[in-house]
Design a protein around this motif. Structure first.
Motif, PDB file in Angstrom:
ATOM      1  N   ILE A  32      53.753  32.887  17.192  1.00  0.00           N
ATOM      2  CA  ILE A  32      54.142  33.905  18.157  1.00  0.00           C
ATOM      3  C   ILE A  32      52.910  34.415  18.891  1.00  0.00           C
ATOM      4  O   ILE A  32      52.911  34.544  20.108  1.00  0.00           O
ATOM      5  CB  ILE A  32      54.869  35.055  17.451  1.00  0.00           C
ATOM      6  N   LEU A  33      51.845  34.606  18.140  1.00  0.00           N
ATOM      7  CA  LEU A  33      50.621  35.088  18.761  1.00  0.00           C
ATOM      8  C   LEU A  33      50.106  34.098  19.781  1.00  0.00           C
ATOM      9  O   LEU A  33      49.670  34.466  20.856  1.00  0.00           O
ATOM     10  CB  LEU A  33      49.544  35.312  17.694  1.00  0.00           C
ATOM     11  N   ALA A  34      50.218  32.836  19.430  1.00  0.00           N
ATOM     12  CA  ALA A  34      49.680  31.819  20.318  1.00  0.00           C
ATOM     13  C   ALA A  34      50.305  31.949  21.685  1.00  0.00           C
ATOM     14  O   ALA A  34      49.705  31.687  22.715  1.00  0.00           O
ATOM     15  CB  ALA A  34      49.952  30.436  19.752  1.00  0.00           C
ATOM     16  N   ALA A  35      51.547  32.385  21.693  1.00  0.00           N
ATOM     17  CA  ALA A  35      52.238  32.428  22.962  1.00  0.00           C
ATOM     18  C   ALA A  35      51.938  33.684  23.728  1.00  0.00           C
ATOM     19  O   ALA A  35      52.234  33.795  24.906  1.00  0.00           O
ATOM     20  CB  ALA A  35      53.709  32.341  22.723  1.00  0.00           C
ATOM     21  N   SER A  36      51.322  34.637  23.052  1.00  0.00           N
ATOM     22  CA  SER A  36      51.054  35.866  23.766  1.00  0.00           C
ATOM     23  C   SER A  36      50.084  35.576  24.888  1.00  0.00           C
ATOM     24  O   SER A  36      49.747  36.412  25.702  1.00  0.00           O
ATOM     25  CB  SER A  36      50.488  36.907  22.818  1.00  0.00           C
ATOM     26  N   ALA A  37      49.646  34.354  24.923  1.00  0.00           N
ATOM     27  CA  ALA A  37      48.803  33.876  25.980  1.00  0.00           C
ATOM     28  C   ALA A  37      49.421  34.034  27.357  1.00  0.00           C
ATOM     29  O   ALA A  37      48.735  34.053  28.356  1.00  0.00           O
ATOM     30  CB  ALA A  37      48.569  32.404  25.727  1.00  0.00           C
ATOM     31  N   LEU A  38      50.722  34.124  27.366  1.00  0.00           N
ATOM     32  CA  LEU A  38      51.399  33.897  28.625  1.00  0.00           C
ATOM     33  C   LEU A  38      51.229  34.927  29.706  1.00  0.00           C
ATOM     34  O   LEU A  38      51.398  36.092  29.481  1.00  0.00           O
ATOM     35  CB  LEU A  38      52.871  33.870  28.319  1.00  0.00           C
ATOM     36  N   VAL A  39      50.972  34.461  30.849  1.00  0.00           N
ATOM     37  CA  VAL A  39      51.028  35.329  32.006  1.00  0.00           C
ATOM     38  C   VAL A  39      51.626  34.461  33.069  1.00  0.00           C
ATOM     39  O   VAL A  39      51.332  33.296  33.141  1.00  0.00           O
ATOM     40  CB  VAL A  39      49.646  35.714  32.458  1.00  0.00           C
ATOM     41  N   PHE A  40      52.489  35.027  33.873  1.00  0.00           N
ATOM     42  CA  PHE A  40      53.151  34.132  34.802  1.00  0.00           C
ATOM     43  C   PHE A  40      52.238  33.697  35.919  1.00  0.00           C
ATOM     44  O   PHE A  40      52.134  32.528  36.246  1.00  0.00           O
ATOM     45  CB  PHE A  40      54.399  34.781  35.357  1.00  0.00           C
TER      46      PHE A  40
ATOM     47  N   ALA B 167      55.461  36.102  23.337  1.00  0.00           N
ATOM     48  CA  ALA B 167      56.497  35.544  24.189  1.00  0.00           C
ATOM     49  C   ALA B 167      57.784  35.345  23.405  1.00  0.00           C
ATOM     50  O   ALA B 167      57.764  35.112  22.205  1.00  0.00           O
ATOM     51  CB  ALA B 167      56.027  34.212  24.754  1.00  0.00           C
TER      52      ALA B 167
ATOM     53  N   GLU C 137      49.976  41.313  22.060  1.00  0.00           N
ATOM     54  CA  GLU C 137      50.630  41.321  20.771  1.00  0.00           C
ATOM     55  C   GLU C 137      49.745  42.012  19.745  1.00  0.00           C
ATOM     56  O   GLU C 137      48.534  41.933  19.827  1.00  0.00           O
ATOM     57  CB  GLU C 137      50.851  39.866  20.341  1.00  0.00           C
TER      58      GLU C 137
END
Lengths: 499, 336, 152
Positions: free
Chosen positions: B9-17, B50, B81
């Motif tokens: 889950i943390l890995a996805a906190s990468a997301l920015v559109f 995310a 996160e």
């Protein structure tokens, strides 16, 4: 609709031009993101979600599935070449993959990983196809007591994960569990060892520990040995030719661990990371020459690689047939389904057979694509090792730093990476093995939670672990696996003495 | 497997559109005229990784704002996160009076600080508007002998040790407290409720295989399982029946004679000292969004209920909720 | 009884375990769990104390290979320390100065410091690597990295 009719429907979706195109896009994007530091399947899927807006659900989901297993496939590259796992599912891959690459067999190691991944992926798709409906009952059969027993089984293997001093291995393992107790305790909400620091509330991310203990510690060793010339000068990168003998050697572990990985993937909460560790230990335990493990054993590389890819397909069982996401990754995958207006669950197979079977059928295709695409890339990837040592060291450090930063965007975690790097180096210097630490970290936390959940449910009665057959049999296996090797040793010693 | 799950889950906190930057919150003040109009991109923080509720809400809101042109400047979502939201809240708190840093939140903005896990709570931020409401559901295995909440609560009054409740979050947080709140109103001793937390995705599984008895969660999590006949919902925390297929079959606690409800509200906040002109601006824009057809589509897609509250209404609502939760936590000895 | 390296480590571990155990006893009580948050940590602390004592009195003698491993010249240790210091500086500054610039500086100086003499290829790599990463992360994947003082 039985599995056969289903697969016909499925292949109609997967083999349409749209299906082929989107599988291809999915696996390419997945592999590339998987190779990026810190980015694993979950970010790969989340990144792709907005792209699927407005798409037809079947090709879109076929693509998303491709992204998922493609990322797991690609994650092994940096584990093998740099000892810097890009995703948590490929930490165990580094145990033997990296030593192999260091012996000048980088090309071969990457090829073995690709073949094992392909094999694991394909075997588990076959199982997914035949057993998905039947296995949904397995997916829900594990309650907290059974999880506790399963983790216990994994932990009994600690001693087999190390050479040399058993005391030191035990110390490393206990330290691993100590580290996992840092953070807010889920069962009580109590802060443990956080010193009120909000950065510690969630505990340490597994990748911080893995990159610290493996990649940064390895960097330290490289710094000390930087005057040794880079591999390319004195050794060839090695052909990627996998000989028939190699294939024969890896066939056993691949077959066994594809099953193990698949089953562990089916269980909610277990997933690719635990599967890869358990498979590694499994093979080491049954191997006739366990001393080869950790020194570039083909078996030790093939086992976790087939297992983590098999677990990835296994995770689709509860997702597709029950609508239960068993991991963070499948939770995001579930989100991708919902965005496209598809609700995975027990009714998916009958309501939307083209999606259910289309995804499964596309996985055959995707695994073939992955193998075909990756094998020609290997010589170029392996060239990374011919980069001169000083430059390679700087790049591995950057790789690890970006990897950790892109997990949480928290600078605190970067400092922690440095701390665990120093710890990893110290452990190497003083001959404390790192794998037991990592294994205990990953299993210990879940074991504690499962134990305490069980105790709450049973009002503190330990009998809950032996009252039902599943946990009982797992605990018995764990005990036997502890006792039998000792007995065997004792017997053979007696034989020797009697001779 | 807590750590792997967090990892992923943390890995996805990468997301920015879109490529955006968090450092860019200069303290531009509002126009001379007093009316506020954004002059650069707006940053929307989802205090989680995310894929979750916060993230989805933030992204859908940002998307519809952009597509409808209600707000012309770009709204970029970033994930922060950690600490159940505490890290993001501390970050926003540091933005002081910036009109370009918004965040999405829901009841954990009260539960987390009340459990002593965040320095900042709802009173430290500027409420802009509430957008949607969600409700809790209490589900049991389909072959359970309990037919409604009263059956369950009667058993709990008689033999509290025999019933275990499972939720995803830790004790003292939403899944736990929504159950405690309804159960207490039904006369169950809140100190005797057995609750286990399963953060690794095994909560529903544990109900299905009979390890635990009741699943306390959001209504969205149970619909599909009910449709498939695996579980049944004894009651939901909504005030009146919800609309929609399946959803309308769920009896509320109130209609079963238990006079209590719980709203999982979800809305938007700004930094502590946001200028009134900016508050007015956003309040207006969120209202427009909430009334738009496009957002109605989104609500339908995710099964969210409309619950628009203006900044002022929101603040009052939050203060009342806070008091209730505080008292309840105090009573079961988890207050801080 | 000579104070071998293992004995010294055992002493350090003993102290760490004791601190951990002490902190475990400070954990607040939670009324509703039969096995509270402090049980496992207490067990771990005690186990670690036992293990450190066992290590202290263990008769195992260091093998030659093990001795070799910790035979690191002082000078090399300083080099390692310098690399750690560089990483520390990088972490300290990269959110402020920006990913691209700090990464370029780090790669160039770290490689140079470790004895990479081809400064031309060093410059090329130190510029292309961060730029490539930045483009992939920010523009292709939409994941923001600190841009710092650069107006990209």
């Amino acid at each position: 609709m039985n599995a056969f009719d289903g697969m016909i429907t499925g292949f109609q979706v997967a083999l349409s031009w749209e299906g082929i195109l989107f599988v291809l896009i999915g696996v390419i994007v997945g592999t590339l993101i998987g190779m990026m530091p810190g980015l694993g399947p979950i970010s790969a899927i989340a990144i792709m979600i907005p792209i699927t807006y407005g798409m037809d659900p079947a090709p879109a989901l076929v693509m998303m599935a491709g992204v998922y297993y493609g990322a797991v496939f690609g994650g092994s590259t940096s584990s093998i070449l740099l000892n810097a796992p890009g995703i948590s599912g490929t930490v165990a891959t580094a145990f033997d993959g990296y030593p192999m690459a260091q012996q000048g067999k980088a090309g071969k190691a990457l090829a073995i990983a690709a073949i094992a991944s392909f094999f694991g992926g394909t075997v588990s798709v076959i199982m997914l196809m035949l057993l998905a409906p039947a296995l949904s009952s397995v997916a829900i059969s594990f309650g907290p007591p059974a999880y506790f027993a399963l983790m216990l089984m994994g932990l009994t293997a600690i001693s087999s994960l190390s050479e040399g001093s058993t005391i030191k291995a035990m110390i490393a393992a206990v330290a691993g569990v100590m580290v996992v107790t840092i953070g807010i305790d889920p069962q009580t909400g109590t802060q443990r060892f956080t010193f009120g620091n909000v950065n510690l509330f969630d505990g340490f991310d597994f990748l911080i520990i893995a990159l610290g203990l493996f990649a940064i510690a390895e960097v330290c060793m490289l710094v000390l040995n930087r005057k040794n010339r880079s591999l390319s000068d004195d050794q060839k990168l090695g052909s990627l030719k996998v000989t028939r003998a190699d294939l024969k050697e890896m066939s056993g572990p691949m077959t066994r661990q594809s099953f193990v990985g698949f089953i562990l993937g089916v269980l909610p909460g277990a997933g690719a990371t635990i599967a890869s560790f358990i498979s590694y230990i499994f093979e080491k335990r049954i191997s006739k020459n366990p001393e080869e493990f950790g020194k570039g054993s083909i078996k030790g590389l093939a086992a976790p690689e087939s297992s983590n890819n098999a677990a990835t397909s296994g995770a689709f069982v509860p997702l597709l047939s029950l609508g239960i996401p068993g991991s963070g990754t499948t939770a995001v995958m579930l989100g991708a389904f919902l965005v496209l207006g598809v609700q995975p669950g027990p009714l998916l197979m009958t309501d939307r057979p083209e999606i259910f079977w289309g995804i499964i059928a596309s996985m055959y295709l995707g695994n073939i694509f992955l193998l075909i695409l990756n094998l020609p890339l290997i010589p170029y990837l392996a060239k990374i090792l011919s980069i001169p040592r000083p430059l390679l060291i700087s790049l591995v450090i950057m790789f690890s730093l970006i990897g950790v930063y892109s997990i949480s965007f928290n600078v605190f975690d970067l400092y922690m990476l440095l701390v665990f790097g120093a710890l990893g180096f110290a452990m190497r210097v003083f001959s404390f093995p790192a794998p037991p630490f990592i294994l205990a970290f990953i299993l210990g936390g879940m074991m504690e939670q499962a134990f305490r959940q069980s105790m709450t449910i049973s009002n503190g009665n330990l009998a809950i672990f032996v009252n039902s057959p599943l946990p009982l049999s797992l605990i018995l296996i764990a005990l036997l696996s502890l006792v039998i090797p000792g007995l065997l040793k004792w017997r053979s010693r007696r034989k020797l003495a009697n001779m | 497997m807590k750590k792997t799950m967090l990892t992923t889950i943390l890995a996805a906190s990468a997301l920015v559109f879109a490529g955006c930057n968090s450092e860019e919150s200069a303290n531009e003040s509002t126009g001379e005229s007093g009316a506020f109009e954004p002059s650069k991109n707006i940053e929307m923080v989802a205090p989680a990784g995310a894929g979750g509720g916060w993230d989805t809400t933030a992204r859908e809101v940002a998307r519809v704002f952009g597509e409808t042109g209600i707000i012309e400047k770009n709204m970029t979502v970033i994930n922060k996160e950690g600490g159940g939201g505490a890290i993001a809240w501390a970050y926003i708190h540091g933005q002081d009076d910036s009109p370009y840093n918004l965040f999405v939140s829901s009841p954990p903005l009260m539960f987390v600080p009340l459990n002593g896990q965040s320095e900042y709570g709802h009173e430290d931020f500027t409420p802009l508007a509430n957008m949607i409401a969600d409700y809790g559901a209490f589900a049991v295995s389909a072959d359970s002998e309990w037919e409604d909440l009263n059956d369950l609560f009667d058993q709990m009054k008689e033999d509290p040790e025999s019933v275990t409740v499972v939720g995803t979050s830790s004790p003292g947080s939403m899944d736990h407290m929504q159950f405690v709140r309804i159960a207490k109103a039904a006369g169950v001793d809140p100190k005797k409720i057995k609750y286990v937390s399963d953060q690794d995705g095994g909560a529903l599984t544990s109900v299905l295989n009979g390890s635990v008895d009741v699943f306390s969660t959001g209504v969205g999590e149970v619909v599909e399982q009910v449709r498939a006949g695996n579980i049944k919902v004894l009651g939901v925390t909504a005030e009146e029946r919800m609309e929609g297929e399946i959803l309308s079959d769920f009896p509320t606690a109130i209609e079963q004679g238990i006079d209590e409800s719980f709203i999982n509200w979800r809305g938007f906040f700004g930094p502590p000292n946001m200028d009134q002109a900016a508050v007015d601006y956003y309040e207006e824009k969120f209202k427009e969004l909430s009334e738009s057809e496009e957002f109605a589509e989104v609500r339908k897609k995710y099964g969210w209920n409309e619950m628009y509250l203006s900044s002022e209404e929101y603040e009052e609502f939050l203060n009342n909720e806070y008091k209730e939760i505080e008292v309840l936590l105090e009573e079961i000895g988890l207050g801080n | 009884m000579p104070l071998t390296i293992n004995r010294r480590i055992a002493l350090i571990l003993f102290v760490i375990a004791a601190i951990y155990l002490f902190l475990s006893f400070q954990l607040p009580n939670y009324p509703y769990a039969p096995v509270d948050a402090d049980v496992i940590p207490k067990g771990l602390g005690i186990l670690m104390i036992i293990l450190s004592i066992a290590l202290f009195f263990s008769k195992a003698i260091e093998t030659e290979a093990e001795k070799e491993k910790r035979n690191i010249p002082k000078k090399e240790l300083l080099v390692l320390l310098a690399v750690f210091a560089m990483i520390f500086l990088y972490i300290l500054l990269f959110e402020i100065i920006g990913f691209v610039i700090m990464t370029a500086i780090f790669i160039f100086f770290c490689s140079w410091f470790l004895g990479y003499t081809k400064w031309k290829s060093n410059i090329i790599v130190s510029i292309l690597f961060p730029l490539g990463m930045y483009v992939i992360f920010v523009f292709a994947l939409g994941i923001s990295l600190p841009k710092g003082i650069l107006p990209i």
